[in-house]
Design an enzyme around this catalytic site. Structure first.
Site, PDB file in Angstrom:
ATOM      1  N   PRO A 277      33.320  44.513  32.406  1.00 37.92           N
ATOM      2  CA  PRO A 277      32.943  43.759  33.615  1.00 37.92           C
ATOM      3  C   PRO A 277      31.502  44.063  34.008  1.00 37.92           C
ATOM      4  O   PRO A 277      31.192  45.167  34.447  1.00 37.92           O
ATOM      5  CB  PRO A 277      33.938  44.256  34.668  1.00 37.92           C
ATOM      6  CG  PRO A 277      34.372  45.597  34.185  1.00 37.92           C
ATOM      7  CD  PRO A 277      34.316  45.572  32.695  1.00 37.92           C
ATOM      8  N   VAL A 279      27.986  43.925  36.038  1.00 40.90           N
ATOM      9  CA  VAL A 279      27.370  43.748  37.351  1.00 40.90           C
ATOM     10  C   VAL A 279      25.869  43.928  37.158  1.00 40.90           C
ATOM     11  O   VAL A 279      25.443  44.850  36.448  1.00 40.90           O
ATOM     12  CB  VAL A 279      27.902  44.770  38.382  1.00 40.90           C
ATOM     13  CG1 VAL A 279      27.119  44.654  39.684  1.00 40.90           C
ATOM     14  CG2 VAL A 279      29.380  44.549  38.641  1.00 40.90           C
ATOM     15  N   ASP A 453      28.406  48.615  33.468  1.00 35.03           N
ATOM     16  CA  ASP A 453      29.845  48.430  33.295  1.00 35.03           C
ATOM     17  C   ASP A 453      30.529  48.910  34.576  1.00 35.03           C
ATOM     18  O   ASP A 453      30.528  50.105  34.876  1.00 35.03           O
ATOM     19  CB  ASP A 453      30.321  49.234  32.077  1.00 35.03           C
ATOM     20  CG  ASP A 453      31.779  48.990  31.734  1.00 35.03           C
ATOM     21  OD1 ASP A 453      32.536  48.537  32.611  1.00 35.03           O
ATOM     22  OD2 ASP A 453      32.170  49.278  30.584  1.00 35.03           O
ATOM     23  N   HIS A 454      31.148  47.969  35.300  1.00 34.39           N
ATOM     24  CA  HIS A 454      31.708  48.308  36.602  1.00 34.39           C
ATOM     25  C   HIS A 454      32.947  49.201  36.493  1.00 34.39           C
ATOM     26  O   HIS A 454      33.403  49.762  37.500  1.00 34.39           O
ATOM     27  CB  HIS A 454      32.053  47.036  37.378  1.00 34.39           C
ATOM     28  CG  HIS A 454      31.857  47.174  38.858  1.00 34.39           C
ATOM     29  ND1 HIS A 454      32.301  48.258  39.577  1.00 34.39           N
ATOM     30  CD2 HIS A 454      31.240  46.371  39.757  1.00 34.39           C
ATOM     31  CE1 HIS A 454      31.994  48.112  40.853  1.00 34.39           C
ATOM     32  NE2 HIS A 454      31.342  46.972  40.998  1.00 34.39           N
ATOM     33  N   ARG A 455      33.494  49.353  35.314  1.00 31.97           N
ATOM     34  CA  ARG A 455      34.593  50.309  35.139  1.00 31.97           C
ATOM     35  C   ARG A 455      34.078  51.740  35.227  1.00 31.97           C
ATOM     36  O   ARG A 455      34.820  52.655  35.605  1.00 31.97           O
ATOM     37  CB  ARG A 455      35.258  50.106  33.764  1.00 31.97           C
ATOM     38  CG  ARG A 455      35.916  48.755  33.562  1.00 31.97           C
ATOM     39  CD  ARG A 455      36.370  48.578  32.110  1.00 31.97           C
ATOM     40  NE  ARG A 455      35.263  48.660  31.167  1.00 31.97           N
ATOM     41  CZ  ARG A 455      35.411  48.581  29.834  1.00 31.97           C
ATOM     42  NH1 ARG A 455      36.617  48.438  29.316  1.00 31.97           N
ATOM     43  NH2 ARG A 455      34.358  48.653  29.048  1.00 31.97           N
TER      44      ARG A 455
END
Length: 483
Positions: A277, A279, A453-455
């Site tokens: 994901p 951002v 990586d938004h994780r």
């Protein structure tokens, strides 16, 4: 009773090797030899392109080229014979040693044959599998070597099971054993170096005998050659301009096969875009002080012979920001369902080449001083420009910088390099009106964009990293107070 040894194999096939990265195929870009040419052990015979990089292949034995089985532009599976060499042995004509090893073909049965040694334990053979998963063992085993006659030393000959580029340089005694008479003494004094290193020395006009080796067991390395050469000239920009596109005359459409580096890049970007994901955040700031520092560093003795530009200080600023926020330097392990925090930074630099976009990285960039970082960046750029970036140089990256500003682009939303936590886009530097010390003045301004990586990196952490990079470049003295 007479003891006889089997005659040497005459025709030898050289197979397309696995370059050690688990690749399954390679495209032949260029042949450096033709049928009828004489080749020697270690001579580069062709250049091939894998999904990661272009690689030169040396041949592991002497002889005359009797057959070239694939033309330039052909994609060949790993393990497929690509060239046949007449090694000039005493074996029966037409017999072929398909592995390139010391095969045996007797023209007539010997009166008495020495007993064959017991077969060694099964040894796993390198078998190409999916990219990124290394190699898998198979049940195939090598044939046991024939016992050599006691009065004729026979050196070990590398088989096609071992990638040609990975075959270590032979020891001095082995080199001498391949020669006869007065040539043995000359071989003993021959400097040890791999074929690509010898080629580099020849191109730079360096006599290997005058170079002090620093590699294992006295092997001359690329760094030794470059150190012996004259100080390098100023390096070109970070990105090498691709070859101009030429449409087919009179055609409404032109089709280009997707293969090699471009194919691998496309697959990696699709995988990254749909698994991580993304951002992206942006910051625009005054970089005037950094540009003044760049001019001062260009005149500093510590940077003699290396290229100094704003990208160098952007890279250093990112490294300092990651040191202040180490949790942003991480990776997502899907299989183990773990976040892997890394205490090292392998800094990737995106480079446009005629074969497509590649992202080699500077290993352990966090440990380098500014002059060392400048030298490493210059070496990375020069290698990419020459199309000689190795697959290993593009593996293990943790974060990446892409310099879109060299194309006059203000900013963008870069896609993560697979397996990395962040990528920083460095935009064009432009003279703009800017409020400085309460007055509107012309200042040099740029924009940074950070995709993460938004994780692994939440909005707060990503914002802190990006803000720190901008703050350092706005006030470069923070490299001392924060670094």
């Amino acid at each position: 009773m007479t003891t006889m040894t089997a005659p040497a194999q005459r025709f030898r096939e050289f197979r397309m090797p696995d370059v050690g990265e688990g690749l399954t195929e390679a495209e032949i870009l260029k042949w450096y030899v033709a049928v009828g040419d004489t080749v020697t052990d270690g001579q580069v015979i062709c250049e091939v392109e894998t999904a990661k990089a272009a690689v030169e292949l040396p041949i592991p034995y002497d002889g005359v080229v009797s057959e070239i089985r694939f033309g330039e532009g052909t994609t060949v599976d790993v393990g497929t014979p690509i060239i046949v060499v007449d090694a000039g042995g005493d074996g029966a004509a037409g017999s072929v040693d398909s592995a390139g090893s010391a095969g045996v073909a007797a023209s007539e049965p010997p009166a008495v044959e020495t007993p064959a040694p017991e077969a060694p334990p099964a040894e796993p053979k390198r078998q190409a599998v999916l990219v990124g998963y290394g190699v898998a063992p198979s049940a195939t085993t090598r044939r046991p070597r024939k016992q050599a006659a006691p009065d004729v030393p026979v050196p070990d000959v590398p088989t096609a099971d071992v990638p040609a580029a990975a075959v270590p340089a032979p020891s001095v005694p082995a080199q001498a054993a391949e020669l006869n008479g007065h040539d043995r003494a000359a071989a003993v004094d021959r400097p040890l170096a791999k074929p690509p290193v010898r080629k580099l020395a020849k191109e730079l006009g360096i006599d290997l005998a005058t170079v002090v080796p620093t590699g294992p067991n006295g092997v001359v390395t690329r760094e030794d050659i470059r150190a012996a050469a004259a100080p390098p000239a100023a390096l070109p920009p970070v990105t090498a301009a691709p070859e101009p596109f030429a449409a087919t005359a009179g055609a409404r459409e032109t089709r280009i096969p997707i293969k090699g580096v471009r194919k691998a890049t496309a697959q990696a970007m699709v995988t990254s875009a749909f698994t991580a994901p993304h951002v992206t955040e942006f910051v625009t700031f005054d970089i005037t002080r950094t540009m003044k520092l760049v001019q001062e560093l260009k005149e500093d003795r510590a940077f003699t012979g290396v290229r100094v530009g704003p990208l160098l200080l952007v890279a250093k600023a990112l490294l300092v920001a990651l040191k202040r926020h180490p949790e942003a330097n991480a990776a997502w392990d899907e299989a183990a369902q773990e976040i892997v925090h890394k205490s090292y930074v392998n800094l990737g630099i995106a480079a446009a080449t005629p074969r497509g976009l590649i992202v080699p990285n500077i290993k352990d960039a966090h440990d380098k001083t500014l002059p060392e970082l400048a030298a490493a960046l210059g070496e990375l750029v020069a290698t990419a420009r020459d199309g000689k970036t190795s697959p290993a140089a593009m593996q293990g990256g943790t974060v990446t910088i892409t310099n879109v500003g060299v194309f006059g682009v203000d900013t963008g939303t870069p896609i993560l390099n697979p397996g990395e936590s962040a990528i920083l886009a460095f935009g064009a530097i432009k003279l703009q009106p800017w409020v400085h010390k309460g007055k509107v003045k012309p200042r040099q301004v740029t924009t940074l964009a950070l995709s993460f990586d938004h994780r692994l990196v939440d909005g707060e952490l990503g914002s802190r990293v990006l803000a720190d990079v901008a703050a350092i470049l706005e006030q470069p003295k923070r490299l001392l107070t924060w670094g």
